[in-house]
Design a protein around this motif. Sequence first.
Motif, PDB file in Angstrom:
ATOM      1  N   ASP A 200      12.052  28.557 -12.002  1.00  6.53           N
ATOM      2  CA  ASP A 200      11.391  27.885 -13.115  1.00  6.53           C
ATOM      3  C   ASP A 200      10.031  27.352 -12.681  1.00  6.53           C
ATOM      4  OD1 ASP A 200      12.350  26.697 -15.978  1.00  6.53           O
ATOM      5  OD2 ASP A 200      10.948  25.321 -14.995  1.00  6.53           O
TER       6      ASP A 200
ATOM      7  N   LEU B   3      20.262  23.954 -20.624  1.00  3.75           N
ATOM      8  CA  LEU B   3      19.681  24.690 -19.494  1.00  3.75           C
ATOM      9  C   LEU B   3      18.860  25.892 -19.956  1.00  3.75           C
ATOM     10  CD1 LEU B   3      22.667  24.668 -16.951  1.00  3.75           C
ATOM     11  CD2 LEU B   3      20.642  23.208 -16.949  1.00  3.75           C
ATOM     12  N   SER B   4      19.189  26.444 -21.093  1.00  4.02           N
ATOM     13  CA  SER B   4      18.444  27.596 -21.611  1.00  4.02           C
ATOM     14  C   SER B   4      17.458  27.192 -22.696  1.00  4.02           C
ATOM     15  CB  SER B   4      19.419  28.639 -22.163  1.00  4.02           C
ATOM     16  OG  SER B   4      20.270  28.069 -23.155  1.00  4.02           O
TER      17      SER B   4
ATOM     18  N   LYS C 174      15.680  20.725 -20.074  1.00  5.19           N
ATOM     19  CA  LYS C 174      16.159  21.394 -18.860  1.00  5.19           C
ATOM     20  C   LYS C 174      16.214  20.417 -17.691  1.00  5.19           C
ATOM     21  CE  LYS C 174      13.169  24.822 -19.063  1.00  5.19           C
ATOM     22  NZ  LYS C 174      12.449  26.074 -18.736  1.00  5.19           N
TER      23      LYS C 174
ATOM     24  N   SER D 271      19.228  31.039 -12.881  1.00  9.10           N
ATOM     25  CA  SER D 271      18.011  31.495 -13.569  1.00  9.10           C
ATOM     26  C   SER D 271      16.905  30.462 -13.535  1.00  9.10           C
ATOM     27  CB  SER D 271      18.343  31.846 -15.021  1.00  9.10           C
ATOM     28  OG  SER D 271      18.787  30.697 -15.720  1.00  9.10           O
TER      29      SER D 271
ATOM     30  N   THR E  66      19.706  19.388 -15.798  1.00  7.27           N
ATOM     31  CA  THR E  66      19.918  19.706 -14.382  1.00  7.27           C
ATOM     32  C   THR E  66      20.115  18.439 -13.548  1.00  7.27           C
ATOM     33  OG1 THR E  66      17.493  19.815 -14.131  1.00  7.27           O
ATOM     34  CG2 THR E  66      18.677  21.893 -14.412  1.00  7.27           C
TER      35      THR E  66
ATOM     36  N   ASP F  77      23.581  29.939 -15.232  1.00  7.87           N
ATOM     37  CA  ASP F  77      22.394  29.388 -15.894  1.00  7.87           C
ATOM     38  C   ASP F  77      21.494  28.672 -14.884  1.00  7.87           C
ATOM     39  OD1 ASP F  77      23.063  29.632 -18.994  1.00  7.87           O
ATOM     40  OD2 ASP F  77      24.885  29.014 -17.966  1.00  7.87           O
TER      41      ASP F  77
ATOM     42  N   GLN G 239      24.979  22.675 -20.691  1.00  5.17           N
ATOM     43  CA  GLN G 239      24.743  24.091 -20.386  1.00  5.17           C
ATOM     44  C   GLN G 239      23.821  24.725 -21.421  1.00  5.17           C
ATOM     45  OE1 GLN G 239      28.355  26.297 -19.888  1.00  5.17           O
ATOM     46  NE2 GLN G 239      27.349  28.057 -18.941  1.00  5.17           N
TER      47      GLN G 239
ATOM     48  N   CYS H 215      28.419  26.378 -14.811  1.00  5.49           N
ATOM     49  CA  CYS H 215      27.001  26.492 -15.195  1.00  5.49           C
ATOM     50  C   CYS H 215      26.170  27.208 -14.139  1.00  5.49           C
ATOM     51  CB  CYS H 215      26.401  25.100 -15.433  1.00  5.49           C
ATOM     52  SG  CYS H 215      27.264  24.105 -16.650  1.00  5.49           S
TER      53      CYS H 215
END
Length: 934
Positions: free
Chosen positions: A376, A337-338, A345, A372, A349, A369, A334, A366
Motif C-alpha cells: 500500500d 481493509l478493501s 484501512k 494485499s 489494520t 486482505d 475486513q 483477514c
Amino acid sequence: MAAFLMTLPGKKEEESGLSSYYNNKTTIIQEARVFNDSPISPRKCRALLTRIVYLLYVGETLSAQEATTLFFGTTKLFQHKDSALRQAVYLAIKELATTAEDVIMVTSSIMKDMQPNSEVIYRPNAIRALCRIIDPSMAQGVERFFKAAIVDRNPSISSAALVSAYHLFPSAKDVVKRWVNEAQEAVNAKSSSSNFFSTPTAGSGYLGFGGTSQPSGPQTIQSTSYVSQYHALGLLYLIRAQDRMAVTKMIQQLGGGKSGAGTTLKNPMALCMLIRFAAKVMEEDSNMQRQMFDLLEGWLRHKSDMVNFEAARAICEMKNVTAPQLTKSIAVLQLFLSSPKPVLKFAATRTLAALALSHPASVASCNMDLESLIADPNRSVATYAITTLLKTGNEASVDRLIKQISGFMTEISDEFKVIIVDAIRSLCLKFPSKHASMLSFLSGVLRDEGGYDFKRAVVEAMFDMIKFIGECKEQALSHLCEFIEDCEFTKLSVRILHLLGLEGPKSPQPAKYIRFIYNRVVLENATVRAAAVASLAKFGVNAKDENLQKSIRVLLNRCLDDVDDEVRDRATLYVKTFSDAPLAAAYVKEESVFSLSALEAKLVAYVNDPSAASQPFDTSSVPKISRAQAAQDAARPSTLDTIGVPTAKKAADAPPPPTAAETQSAYLQQLADVPEFASYGPVLNSSANAAALTESETEYQVTCVKHIFKEHIVFQFNVSNTLPDTVLEQVSVIMVPQAEDSGLTEDFIIPVPSVTSASSPGTLYVSFTRDLPEEYAVASFQCTMKFISKELDPSTGEPEEEGYEDEYQLEEVELSAGGDYIVPSYVTFGAEWDRLKGAPNATETFALSSMESLKAACDSIIEVLGMEPLGGSETPASASVHTLQLSGLVPGGGGKVLVRCRMTFSRGQGVTLELGVRAEKQEVCNLVLAAVGG
C-alpha cells in the motif's frame, strides 16, 4: 525562472523577519491606540485583534497589566455594529480574560448580545465569552440565558451553550446539574435549517483583513449535522457520571435496541461517544456485559463507517472476549481493509494488529486482505498490515515478510519502526528456529538512522533473543559490540556493557569482547567509562584464563588515573577484589543488591524508632533485587499513587509521583501520629499499593492499606467524599471475617470525625490482635462503611444539625500471603535452594483444572504468592512442562522462602502442580501451602 526560484528562500526569510517585528508584543501594545480612534476603523481594529490572538496562540505571555490594558481597549469596540469586528472582539476577550483583571465588568455588554432578539451571529460568540468571564457565584444569575440557549432551534447557539455549560461544570456543578432537562431536550431535538451565519455587510472585510469582495446580502448555511446532539450527550454524561444506573439507563434509551435503528441520535460523533460510554459500563460492570454487547453488535450495521468502526473496536477491546463474539466485528474490519479510503484501512489494520496479540487465530481470516496491503502506498497502513501478519502468520512466511519489511523501513517514522521491532521481538520467541533471519534484520536496522526509542526497542529485542535462544547468543553479542562503537545514547551503552559483563565470561572466547569494552574506557564519557570498568571486572573475576585475568588487571590499573572520581573509585575497588575472594564474591559475582526504596524505608523507620537505638540495623529483613532490575528501576520513575488521594487525571505540570520510600515514610508518619499504636512496635511491612474498595466514579471512594506489626494488624482506610453538598460524620468501617476462626481478634476502631470533600480525604483505622503471633493468619473480611450524612447549608457552608445514619457496602478486604506477609526478594536460586536443604520444607500436589495454559498458571501463582520470579521462570507459549522458581522474604523474623513449582499441562485437564517450599521457618511453609491451596 531558475533565478527567480533561487531568490524565493531569501524572500521567505525577509517575510519571516517582518512577521517577527509585525507581531511583536511591544509593537502590538503600542498600536492598541487604534481602539480609541474616533471614528473607529473596523479594518484596522480587526487586523490588530488578529495579531493579538496570534500572539497568544504562539505562546507569548502577557503580564496582568498588559492583558488588562488590551482587554478594556478591546471592549470599547462593542460600540461599533460591524459584525465581523464583533466576532474578532469576542475571540480576543476570550483569550485575554484568563490573564486580565476586573474582567467581570464587561458582563453587561456581553449579555446584551445574548438576548433572543439580538443578532443571531453574535449570540454563540457571546455565550462562549461569558463562560470565560463569569465566576462560579454568578452562574445562577445567568442560568435562564443558558437554559434558553441550550434549547434554541439554531444549532450554533445550542452547541455554544452546551459546550460552555460543559466548561462551567467543574466550578458550578449544582447550577449546571439543573440544566439536565434542557440537555435531554437538545439530544432529542431534530435538526432544523437556520440562518446561523450571515455574511458581513459590504465593505467590512473578513476577520483580520479588510476587503470589499464579499457577496452582497445575507446568506444562509443549512445545518443538517445534528452536531448539538454530540455536545448535549457529553454534558448529560458529565452530569450523570457519578450515577452508574443513570448512565446505563441513558445508554439503553438512546441506543435504540439491538438493531440500533430506533435511536434518536443522528450525529455519528454522538453515536461514537455513546459507544464509548457503553464500553466503559461494560468494563466496570460484568452484569451489564450481555446488554451492552447486544447494543454494540447492533451498531455494527449502522450506515456510518465511523459508527461501524467504533463499535467493532469496542468489541475487540473487551475484556475476556471470545472468538465467537469477535466474528461480526472482524468481518466489519475486513470490509474496511478493501476500502478506497486510507483512514478506514489504517483504522482497521491498527485494530487488527492490537487484537492479534490475544486472538491471532481469529485475525488470521483477514490474512489475504492484509497481504494485499503490504505494498500500500500509505506506509502506515503497510506497517500495521505486516505487523499483524507477523503475529498471525506461520513459520514458512517469516522470511518472506522480513524481506518485505526491509524494503521500506527507511521510509517510515520511528514510531512505526518500534511497532515492527516489537512484532519481530515476539516472533523470535514464537519461532526460535528462524532466529538467524530475524537477528540479521535487527542488526541491519540497528545501523540505520533513528532516535532513542527505536534503538532501545531493537536492543531490547536482541536482549530477549540472547536470553531465550541460546544458539544466537554469540552472534547477537557481536552485533551489540559493533553497535556500541558508535552509539550516541549513554543509557543503551551502559545496558549493553552490563550484559557483556554477565554473558561475555560464559562464552567460549571471552577475550574477543575485551577490545570493545576497553575502547569505551578510552573514548566515552564518564558514565560509560564507569560501566566499562565494572564490565571488565566481571571478566577478570569470572574468567578461568589466568593470562586474561592478568591482562584485565593491567587495564584496570590504567584506569586508576582517570579524571573522573567514579571511574577511579571503581577501578580501585575491583583491583582490590582480585586478591580477595570474599570481596569478589560480594561485590562482583553477587547478582543481587538491596532494593533502595525498601532499604531507605527501613532505615527511616530504624532512625525514628527510639527503642531500636540499642540494637544494630538488621539487613536480613530488606528484600533484594537483581542488578539488572536495579538499573531499570533507576532509569524509570516510580508510578505509586499518593496516599489517600483518589485516582485523577494528572496535570501536565503536576509534581512527580512519590517514590516507594516516600510512600512508606508517609505511612509510618501517619501511624506515629496515632497514640493508640505507640505500644505496637515497628511496622514489619505495609502494602505497597492502596487497594481500591469502590469504583472510581462512585460518590464515595475508599482505599485500604494493611500494616503488619509483630502482634497486631492495622487496616488503614482512606475515605474520599465526592459529593460537594454533603458532609460525612463519624465515619467508620465494620470488618466481619468470613471464617469463624480467622486467628485475629478486633481491638478497636478509630473513626474519622468528618469527611467534607474529595480534596481532603479522611483516614480511619481498624486494629486487630494476632492470636498466635508466630503464625500468619490469612483471612477475608466483609466491609461496611457506616456514617452520618448531613447536607451543607448553601448560604453558610456549614452542615445542618440533623443528619441521617447510612451505610455503604465496600469490596472485600483480603489478608493474604503475597504482598502482606511475603515480599519479593532476589536470590541465586540454585545456591540458595541447596543451602536450605536441611531447613523446614513441604511438598504438595495441586490440580489446577481451570487453567488454560502454563502461562496462566504461572501468572496466577505469582499473583497469589507475591514473590520474585527468577531466571528461567519465563513460560514458552507452546510448552507443556515447565518449572517456575520463586523467591521471597518474610519481614519480622520469618526469613527467606523459596518455592519451586513443577507443572505439566494437558488440554482439557488443566495444569498439574507439584509445589515444593523451603523456608527458614515451618510456619512460612504452611503459609505458602495455604495460600495456593485456598
